[in-house]
Design a protein around this motif. Structure first.
Motif, PDB file in Angstrom:
ATOM      1  N   ARG A 103       0.823  -1.206   0.000  1.00  0.00           N
ATOM      2  CA  ARG A 103       0.000   0.000   0.000  1.00  0.00           C
ATOM      3  C   ARG A 103       0.860   1.261   0.000  1.00  0.00           C
ATOM      4  O   ARG A 103       0.582   2.231  -0.718  1.00  0.00           O
ATOM      5  N   SER A 107       1.075   3.866  -3.114  1.00  0.00           N
ATOM      6  CA  SER A 107       0.665   5.231  -2.794  1.00  0.00           C
ATOM      7  C   SER A 107       1.730   6.244  -3.213  1.00  0.00           C
ATOM      8  O   SER A 107       1.434   7.214  -3.909  1.00  0.00           O
ATOM      9  N   GLN A 110       2.289   7.044  -6.939  1.00  0.00           N
ATOM     10  CA  GLN A 110       1.354   7.911  -7.652  1.00  0.00           C
ATOM     11  C   GLN A 110       1.932   9.298  -7.882  1.00  0.00           C
ATOM     12  O   GLN A 110       1.493  10.011  -8.784  1.00  0.00           O
ATOM     13  N   ARG A 120       6.949  -1.377 -10.793  1.00  0.00           N
ATOM     14  CA  ARG A 120       6.515  -2.261 -11.879  1.00  0.00           C
ATOM     15  C   ARG A 120       7.627  -3.224 -12.286  1.00  0.00           C
ATOM     16  O   ARG A 120       7.409  -4.438 -12.367  1.00  0.00           O
TER      17      ARG A 120
ATOM     18  N   ARG B  30       0.267  15.914  -4.891  1.00  0.00           N
ATOM     19  CA  ARG B  30       1.456  16.319  -4.148  1.00  0.00           C
ATOM     20  C   ARG B  30       2.166  17.497  -4.781  1.00  0.00           C
ATOM     21  O   ARG B  30       2.843  18.270  -4.092  1.00  0.00           O
ATOM     22  N   ARG B 103      -6.447   8.773  -8.541  1.00  0.00           N
ATOM     23  CA  ARG B 103      -5.135   8.298  -8.101  1.00  0.00           C
ATOM     24  C   ARG B 103      -4.664   9.066  -6.872  1.00  0.00           C
ATOM     25  O   ARG B 103      -4.143   8.498  -5.913  1.00  0.00           O
ATOM     26  N   VAL B 106      -6.873   8.086  -3.692  1.00  0.00           N
ATOM     27  CA  VAL B 106      -6.556   6.735  -3.215  1.00  0.00           C
ATOM     28  C   VAL B 106      -5.178   6.725  -2.575  1.00  0.00           C
ATOM     29  O   VAL B 106      -4.962   6.106  -1.530  1.00  0.00           O
ATOM     30  N   SER B 107      -4.243   7.436  -3.195  1.00  0.00           N
ATOM     31  CA  SER B 107      -2.896   7.496  -2.646  1.00  0.00           C
ATOM     32  C   SER B 107      -2.889   8.110  -1.247  1.00  0.00           C
ATOM     33  O   SER B 107      -2.341   7.534  -0.303  1.00  0.00           O
ATOM     34  N   GLU B 108      -3.503   9.252  -1.093  1.00  0.00           N
ATOM     35  CA  GLU B 108      -3.523   9.910   0.211  1.00  0.00           C
ATOM     36  C   GLU B 108      -4.300   9.095   1.237  1.00  0.00           C
ATOM     37  O   GLU B 108      -3.974   9.101   2.425  1.00  0.00           O
ATOM     38  N   GLN B 110      -4.244   6.095   1.755  1.00  0.00           N
ATOM     39  CA  GLN B 110      -3.437   5.022   2.351  1.00  0.00           C
ATOM     40  C   GLN B 110      -2.827   5.450   3.684  1.00  0.00           C
ATOM     41  O   GLN B 110      -2.467   4.606   4.511  1.00  0.00           O
ATOM     42  N   SER B 111      -2.674   6.754   3.892  1.00  0.00           N
ATOM     43  CA  SER B 111      -2.085   7.206   5.155  1.00  0.00           C
ATOM     44  C   SER B 111      -3.023   8.146   5.903  1.00  0.00           C
ATOM     45  O   SER B 111      -2.592   8.843   6.808  1.00  0.00           O
ATOM     46  N   TYR B 162      -9.342  -0.217 -11.683  1.00  0.00           N
ATOM     47  CA  TYR B 162      -8.554   0.504 -10.683  1.00  0.00           C
ATOM     48  C   TYR B 162      -7.105   0.004 -10.678  1.00  0.00           C
ATOM     49  O   TYR B 162      -6.167   0.787 -10.503  1.00  0.00           O
ATOM     50  N   TYR B 163      -6.945  -1.275 -10.876  1.00  0.00           N
ATOM     51  CA  TYR B 163      -5.603  -1.858 -10.919  1.00  0.00           C
ATOM     52  C   TYR B 163      -4.769  -1.204 -12.012  1.00  0.00           C
ATOM     53  O   TYR B 163      -3.649  -0.744 -11.769  1.00  0.00           O
ATOM     54  N   ARG B 164      -5.311  -1.121 -13.218  1.00  0.00           N
ATOM     55  CA  ARG B 164      -4.543  -0.516 -14.309  1.00  0.00           C
ATOM     56  C   ARG B 164      -4.358   0.982 -14.090  1.00  0.00           C
ATOM     57  O   ARG B 164      -3.327   1.543 -14.473  1.00  0.00           O
ATOM     58  N   LEU B 166      -4.014   2.482 -11.154  1.00  0.00           N
ATOM     59  CA  LEU B 166      -3.077   2.741 -10.060  1.00  0.00           C
ATOM     60  C   LEU B 166      -1.713   2.116 -10.281  1.00  0.00           C
ATOM     61  O   LEU B 166      -0.691   2.665  -9.873  1.00  0.00           O
ATOM     62  N   LEU B 167      -1.673   0.961 -10.925  1.00  0.00           N
ATOM     63  CA  LEU B 167      -0.405   0.265 -11.115  1.00  0.00           C
ATOM     64  C   LEU B 167       0.212   0.562 -12.470  1.00  0.00           C
ATOM     65  O   LEU B 167       1.412   0.383 -12.652  1.00  0.00           O
ATOM     66  N   GLY B 168      -0.603   1.000 -13.418  1.00  0.00           N
ATOM     67  CA  GLY B 168      -0.068   1.344 -14.725  1.00  0.00           C
ATOM     68  C   GLY B 168       0.523   0.170 -15.472  1.00  0.00           C
ATOM     69  O   GLY B 168       1.426   0.331 -16.278  1.00  0.00           O
TER      70      GLY B 168
END
Lengths: 201, 201
Positions: A103, A107, A110, A120, B30, B103, B106-108, B110-111, B162-164, B166-168
């Motif tokens: 996670r 995160s 991104q 990857r 960010r 993205r 979802v990234s933020e 996580q924390s 979502y996988y593609r 976020l993970l690219g």
DNA sequence: TGGGAAACGATACCTTTGGTATCGTTTCGA
DNA sequence: TCGAAACGATACCAAAGGTATCGTTTCCCA
């Protein structure tokens, strides 16, 4: 010629990775500072930056060097059974504190293209290659059809695991894994041996 | 009794949301600072913090208030066709700069447990409810079976999107959506219309 | 075997940024 | 009409990633 100087400390290297793994797995990437990792490892902060370019790189190496093989495909009687067991392994891995490593890295990736590429190339693709190899073995064993797009199938198999890990919409329990595996089989399994009646039944 | 004081400025509120949406969609969460959003909106930074508790809340509201309905289920002849078109809409949404909003959040999340809850309750679950309603309609229309776990099916449908995102790992193109939709059908479609023979055929 | 180069732990420091505090000013409604 | 609260502006604070530099230690090689 000048000499090479003092070699890197292997013990410091390992202590840093272990501290990073333990702290980030427990509390998450953002909640753990570099000062804290250094103190926990009994190491100067600069020593970390002599071994890695930034915080994400440390955690990435912690994942790969310390627990990277915890989701390897287990031995089984056949390829499909090995795949099924690996899905359960991966779910258990995500449920455990190790899930926080994934996670955290996803995160950070991104907003960090270099980390995204590293994640990857060093985590995702090698594991996808393992899945691809397993699926090809299952095809050769006659358990799966041979006319589907393997990459898309991998996304459908593992996408929902990452989805539940990252979105937290549902539990990664064994029933969910079984359902996911069965749905994959339904679409990709080779036609069962005995098909006595013609299509026009 | 004391009076209420000066009311909140609705124009400032909207300008902030628009600036946040535009900047974060273009450059990511960010990379955009609160000072920058305030300057772009022509607003004092404190005004932002009078309307929202933190940066993530601003972006979350930008998503919901400005573009939250871009992936609504389109009208179609039947429920299944509506679902198919919505999958393509969602993929186009993710491919566009709007994908950066998802993205980022979802990234933020996580924390940030509060943000995670807000994202689920305000974004994810309402849209999952739409999917669930659509699937139930398709069942009533006789297009889908009625004996599968709908939540798991939703994860399998949208998890790989979502996988593609976020993970690219792969492109969210139309072929991928079609393959995903077909794989869903394969597992969940009702047995084709004419079933004249009883179970013991 | 000894000297130089580089790594070591420690610590002070720089920069960025999210968020706060406070200024004088403006706007509404009671 | 006047008080309360929002406004834009600006200075400020704290946390954290990362850098610079200290004197010290370790090892390779000449």
């Amino acid at each position: 010629m000048g000499t090479i100087g003092r070699p890197r400390s292997k013990s410091a290297h390992e202590a840093i990775l272990k501290s990073a793994l333990r702290l980030v797995a427990k509390r998450g990437f953002r909640a753990v500072s570099m000062n804290e990792i250094a103190a926990d490892a009994g190491v100067g902060k600069m020593t970390i930056y002599r071994h890695w370019p930034n915080k994400a790189a440390v955690v990435m190496d912690s994942l790969l060097e310390l627990i990277g093989n915890e989701t390897a495909f287990p031995e089984a009687g056949n390829a499909l059974e090995s795949l099924r067991r690996q899905l359960h392994l991966q779910a258990a891995f995500f449920r455990s504190s190790r899930g926080n490593l994934i996670r955290s890295l996803v995160s950070e990736a991104q907003s960090d293209p270099e980390l995204a590429t590293a994640f990857r190339d060093r985590w995702l693709y090698p594991r996808r290659d393992d899945v691809r190899q397993n699926i090809k073995a299952a095809i050769l064993e006659g358990s799966l059809r041979d006319d589907f797009n393997i990459d898309t199938a991998i996304d459908q198999l593992y996408g929902s695991l990452y989805y539940r890990l990252l979105l937290g919409s549902g539990v990664l329990n064994e029933q969910f894994i079984e359902d996911t595996y069965q749905q994959f089989l339904t679409g990709h399994q080779a036609r069962l041996a005995v098909r006595k009646t013609p299509k026009s039944a």
